[in-house]
Write a protein that holds these residues in place. Structure first.
Motif, PDB file in Angstrom:
ATOM      1  N   PRO A 186       0.794  -1.242   0.000  1.00 38.53           N
ATOM      2  CA  PRO A 186       0.000   0.000   0.000  1.00 38.53           C
ATOM      3  C   PRO A 186       0.824   1.289   0.000  1.00 38.53           C
ATOM      4  CG  PRO A 186      -0.896  -1.574   1.579  1.00 38.53           C
ATOM      5  CD  PRO A 186       0.373  -2.173   1.057  1.00 38.53           C
ATOM      6  N   GLU A 187       1.920   1.313   0.756  1.00 41.43           N
ATOM      7  CA  GLU A 187       2.733   2.542   0.814  1.00 41.43           C
ATOM      8  C   GLU A 187       3.374   2.840  -0.536  1.00 41.43           C
ATOM      9  OE1 GLU A 187       3.395   5.087   3.039  1.00 41.43           O
ATOM     10  OE2 GLU A 187       1.608   4.254   3.965  1.00 41.43           O
ATOM     11  N   ILE A 188       3.787   1.780  -1.254  1.00 40.86           N
ATOM     12  CA  ILE A 188       4.365   1.990  -2.591  1.00 40.86           C
ATOM     13  C   ILE A 188       3.276   2.490  -3.529  1.00 40.86           C
ATOM     14  CG2 ILE A 188       5.561   0.925  -4.545  1.00 40.86           C
ATOM     15  CD1 ILE A 188       6.741  -1.130  -2.625  1.00 40.86           C
ATOM     16  N   ALA A 189       2.104   1.870  -3.457  1.00 37.47           N
ATOM     17  CA  ALA A 189       0.976   2.295  -4.298  1.00 37.47           C
ATOM     18  C   ALA A 189       0.666   3.775  -4.068  1.00 37.47           C
ATOM     19  CB  ALA A 189      -0.245   1.429  -4.005  1.00 37.47           C
ATOM     20  N   LYS A 190       0.720   4.181  -2.790  1.00 37.41           N
ATOM     21  CA  LYS A 190       0.453   5.581  -2.430  1.00 37.41           C
ATOM     22  C   LYS A 190       1.537   6.492  -3.037  1.00 37.41           C
ATOM     23  CE  LYS A 190       0.007   8.231   1.832  1.00 37.41           C
ATOM     24  NZ  LYS A 190       0.171   8.112   3.281  1.00 37.41           N
ATOM     25  N   THR A 191       2.777   6.034  -2.987  1.00 39.31           N
ATOM     26  CA  THR A 191       3.899   6.809  -3.542  1.00 39.31           C
ATOM     27  C   THR A 191       3.719   7.021  -5.034  1.00 39.31           C
ATOM     28  OG1 THR A 191       5.441   5.982  -1.858  1.00 39.31           O
ATOM     29  CG2 THR A 191       6.418   6.869  -3.864  1.00 39.31           C
ATOM     30  N   ILE A 192       3.346   5.957  -5.762  1.00 36.51           N
ATOM     31  CA  ILE A 192       3.295   6.081  -7.223  1.00 36.51           C
ATOM     32  C   ILE A 192       2.117   6.938  -7.700  1.00 36.51           C
ATOM     33  CG2 ILE A 192       4.556   3.929  -7.570  1.00 36.51           C
ATOM     34  CD1 ILE A 192       2.018   2.564  -8.350  1.00 36.51           C
ATOM     35  N   TYR A 193       1.091   7.078  -6.864  1.00 30.76           N
ATOM     36  CA  TYR A 193      -0.020   7.959  -7.257  1.00 30.76           C
ATOM     37  C   TYR A 193       0.421   9.418  -7.311  1.00 30.76           C
ATOM     38  CZ  TYR A 193      -3.314   4.070  -6.967  1.00 30.76           C
ATOM     39  OH  TYR A 193      -3.953   2.888  -7.181  1.00 30.76           O
ATOM     40  N   GLU A 204      12.824   1.965   1.825  1.00 27.38           N
ATOM     41  CA  GLU A 204      11.922   1.589   2.924  1.00 27.38           C
ATOM     42  C   GLU A 204      10.889   2.677   3.169  1.00 27.38           C
ATOM     43  OE1 GLU A 204      13.667  -1.486   6.170  1.00 27.38           O
ATOM     44  OE2 GLU A 204      14.533   0.521   6.244  1.00 27.38           O
ATOM     45  N   GLN A 205      11.331   3.922   3.098  1.00 23.99           N
ATOM     46  CA  GLN A 205      10.420   5.045   3.336  1.00 23.99           C
ATOM     47  C   GLN A 205       9.349   5.151   2.249  1.00 23.99           C
ATOM     48  OE1 GLN A 205      13.357   8.128   3.704  1.00 23.99           O
ATOM     49  NE2 GLN A 205      13.503   7.931   5.935  1.00 23.99           N
ATOM     50  N   SER A 206       9.625   4.574   1.076  1.00 23.17           N
ATOM     51  CA  SER A 206       8.628   4.569  -0.002  1.00 23.17           C
ATOM     52  C   SER A 206       7.738   3.332   0.052  1.00 23.17           C
ATOM     53  CB  SER A 206       9.328   4.649  -1.367  1.00 23.17           C
ATOM     54  OG  SER A 206       9.911   5.918  -1.537  1.00 23.17           O
ATOM     55  N   GLY A 207       7.958   2.469   1.059  1.00 18.38           N
ATOM     56  CA  GLY A 207       7.058   1.334   1.260  1.00 18.38           C
ATOM     57  C   GLY A 207       7.609  -0.042   0.952  1.00 18.38           C
ATOM     58  N   PHE A 208       8.875  -0.120   0.509  1.00 15.03           N
ATOM     59  CA  PHE A 208       9.482  -1.432   0.256  1.00 15.03           C
ATOM     60  C   PHE A 208       9.797  -2.112   1.588  1.00 15.03           C
ATOM     61  CE2 PHE A 208      10.258   0.940  -3.589  1.00 15.03           C
ATOM     62  CZ  PHE A 208      10.057   0.003  -4.590  1.00 15.03           C
ATOM     63  N   LYS A 209       9.695  -3.434   1.612  1.00 16.14           N
ATOM     64  CA  LYS A 209      10.052  -4.202   2.814  1.00 16.14           C
ATOM     65  C   LYS A 209      11.421  -4.820   2.568  1.00 16.14           C
ATOM     66  CE  LYS A 209       5.367  -4.760   4.392  1.00 16.14           C
ATOM     67  NZ  LYS A 209       4.261  -5.623   4.782  1.00 16.14           N
ATOM     68  N   ILE A 210      12.362  -4.480   3.442  1.00 24.19           N
ATOM     69  CA  ILE A 210      13.753  -4.885   3.230  1.00 24.19           C
ATOM     70  C   ILE A 210      14.245  -5.726   4.400  1.00 24.19           C
ATOM     71  CG2 ILE A 210      16.112  -4.067   2.830  1.00 24.19           C
ATOM     72  CD1 ILE A 210      14.962  -1.609   1.484  1.00 24.19           C
ATOM     73  N   LYS A 211      14.829  -6.857   4.059  1.00 25.95           N
ATOM     74  CA  LYS A 211      15.400  -7.750   5.071  1.00 25.95           C
ATOM     75  C   LYS A 211      16.882  -7.950   4.753  1.00 25.95           C
ATOM     76  CE  LYS A 211      13.052 -11.234   6.785  1.00 25.95           C
ATOM     77  NZ  LYS A 211      12.355 -12.527   6.966  1.00 25.95           N
ATOM     78  N   THR A 212      17.727  -7.850   5.774  1.00 21.95           N
ATOM     79  CA  THR A 212      19.155  -8.119   5.574  1.00 21.95           C
ATOM     80  C   THR A 212      19.378  -9.624   5.640  1.00 21.95           C
ATOM     81  OG1 THR A 212      19.687  -6.009   6.631  1.00 21.95           O
ATOM     82  CG2 THR A 212      21.487  -7.582   6.378  1.00 21.95           C
ATOM     83  N   ILE A 213      19.821 -10.201   4.524  1.00 17.95           N
ATOM     84  CA  ILE A 213      20.070 -11.645   4.455  1.00 17.95           C
ATOM     85  C   ILE A 213      21.458 -11.968   4.998  1.00 17.95           C
ATOM     86  CG2 ILE A 213      20.224 -13.652   2.921  1.00 17.95           C
ATOM     87  CD1 ILE A 213      18.487 -12.133   0.939  1.00 17.95           C
ATOM     88  N   ALA A 214      22.419 -11.112   4.683  1.00 17.90           N
ATOM     89  CA  ALA A 214      23.793 -11.317   5.157  1.00 17.90           C
ATOM     90  C   ALA A 214      24.405  -9.964   5.484  1.00 17.90           C
ATOM     91  CB  ALA A 214      24.620 -12.035   4.093  1.00 17.90           C
ATOM     92  N   ALA A 215      25.057  -9.874   6.633  1.00 19.26           N
ATOM     93  CA  ALA A 215      25.716  -8.631   7.043  1.00 19.26           C
ATOM     94  C   ALA A 215      27.151  -8.631   6.514  1.00 19.26           C
ATOM     95  CB  ALA A 215      25.672  -8.500   8.552  1.00 19.26           C
ATOM     96  N   GLY A 216      27.976  -7.692   7.006  1.00 16.22           N
ATOM     97  CA  GLY A 216      29.366  -7.632   6.563  1.00 16.22           C
ATOM     98  C   GLY A 216      29.649  -6.339   5.831  1.00 16.22           C
ATOM     99  N   THR A 217      30.792  -6.283   5.148  1.00 15.39           N
ATOM    100  CA  THR A 217      31.190  -5.048   4.464  1.00 15.39           C
ATOM    101  C   THR A 217      30.362  -4.805   3.205  1.00 15.39           C
ATOM    102  OG1 THR A 217      32.920  -6.278   3.315  1.00 15.39           O
ATOM    103  CG2 THR A 217      33.575  -5.087   5.314  1.00 15.39           C
ATOM    104  N   ASN A 218      29.790  -5.865   2.638  1.00 17.60           N
ATOM    105  CA  ASN A 218      28.914  -5.737   1.471  1.00 17.60           C
ATOM    106  C   ASN A 218      27.637  -6.539   1.749  1.00 17.60           C
ATOM    107  OD1 ASN A 218      27.749  -5.451  -1.051  1.00 17.60           O
ATOM    108  ND2 ASN A 218      29.322  -6.598  -2.165  1.00 17.60           N
TER     109      ASN A 218
END
Length: 210
Positions: free
Chosen positions: A10-17, A102-116
């Motif tokens: 929904p947040e992404i949908a709201k952004t694109i409008y 994230e602020q535009s509504g994407f859900k982000i999960k960190t799969i692996a940490a580290g320098t990259n």
């Protein structure tokens, strides 16, 4: 048979409008036209559409472009679109770029940490996540042939005159929000650049006739 449309978060949908294609100048639309033509030709022939979005460090603009292009393809029901990103060198996906998404509504999960770090970036509940991490444009994660190389920064465009395997090379350059890192305007400028990229990628896919 009617194709079911992808439901964005929904947040992404709201952004694109809020996107206004009229805000894209005539000159800029001319810059975007070769990408529209590439996608249209592939879609008309029912071929897979591979886009490799490239900047110098694969840390900001190329990731924003990859994520918004993939989301736009889903929104406009353009099938068989596979968006990748890469750099002339690998660094890391800059945290502020991820935070801006994230602020535009994407859900982000960190799969692996580290320098990259490696991130899973989702735009819809049922769609496969976009895997975000910094890599060279010719990394094994990316396609080796039958793709368009989209040069999202002038430095990579000038420094990389030849992209092996690319069917077409299309410069669509954006100003680097990195200039505002560690300043009071940082969040605002990243958001501004992200929304410009988003608006232009949505305009591109809105032009595709299915």
């Amino acid at each position: 048979m009617e194709l079911t449309k992808t439901t964005l978060f929904p947040e992404i949908a709201k952004t694109i409008y809020s996107f206004n294609f009229e805000s894209i100048s005539t000159e800029r639309k001319i810059v975007l036209q070769p990408l529209i033509d590439f996608i249209q030709a592939k879609a008309s022939n029912q071929q897979e559409i591979r886009l490799n979005l490239i900047c110098t460090h694969n840390s900001r603009r190329s990731h924003l472009s990859q994520v918004w292009a993939q989301t736009a393809a889903a929104h406009f029901n353009v099938k068989n679109v596979f968006c990748y990103s890469g750099g002339t060198e690998a660094t890391a996906l800059f945290p502020m770029a991820a935070k801006t998404l994230e602020q535009s509504g994407f859900k982000i999960k960190t799969i692996a940490a580290g320098t990259n770090p490696i991130y899973a970036i989702k735009y819809s509940e049922n769609e496969h996540p976009i895997i975000g991490f910094s890599k060279a444009y010719d990394d094994d994660f990316n396609p080796k042939s039958e793709f368009a190389a989209i040069m999202t920064c002038s430095q990579a465009d000038g420094g990389c005159p030849f992209i092996a395997g690319a069917e077409k090379r299309i410069p669509i350059t954006f100003e680097d929000p990195k200039a505002f890192d560690n300043t009071p305007q940082q969040a605002e400028k990243y958001q501004e650049r992200s929304l410009q990229i988003a608006t232009e990628m949505f305009y591109v896919f809105s032009q595709i006739k299915l």
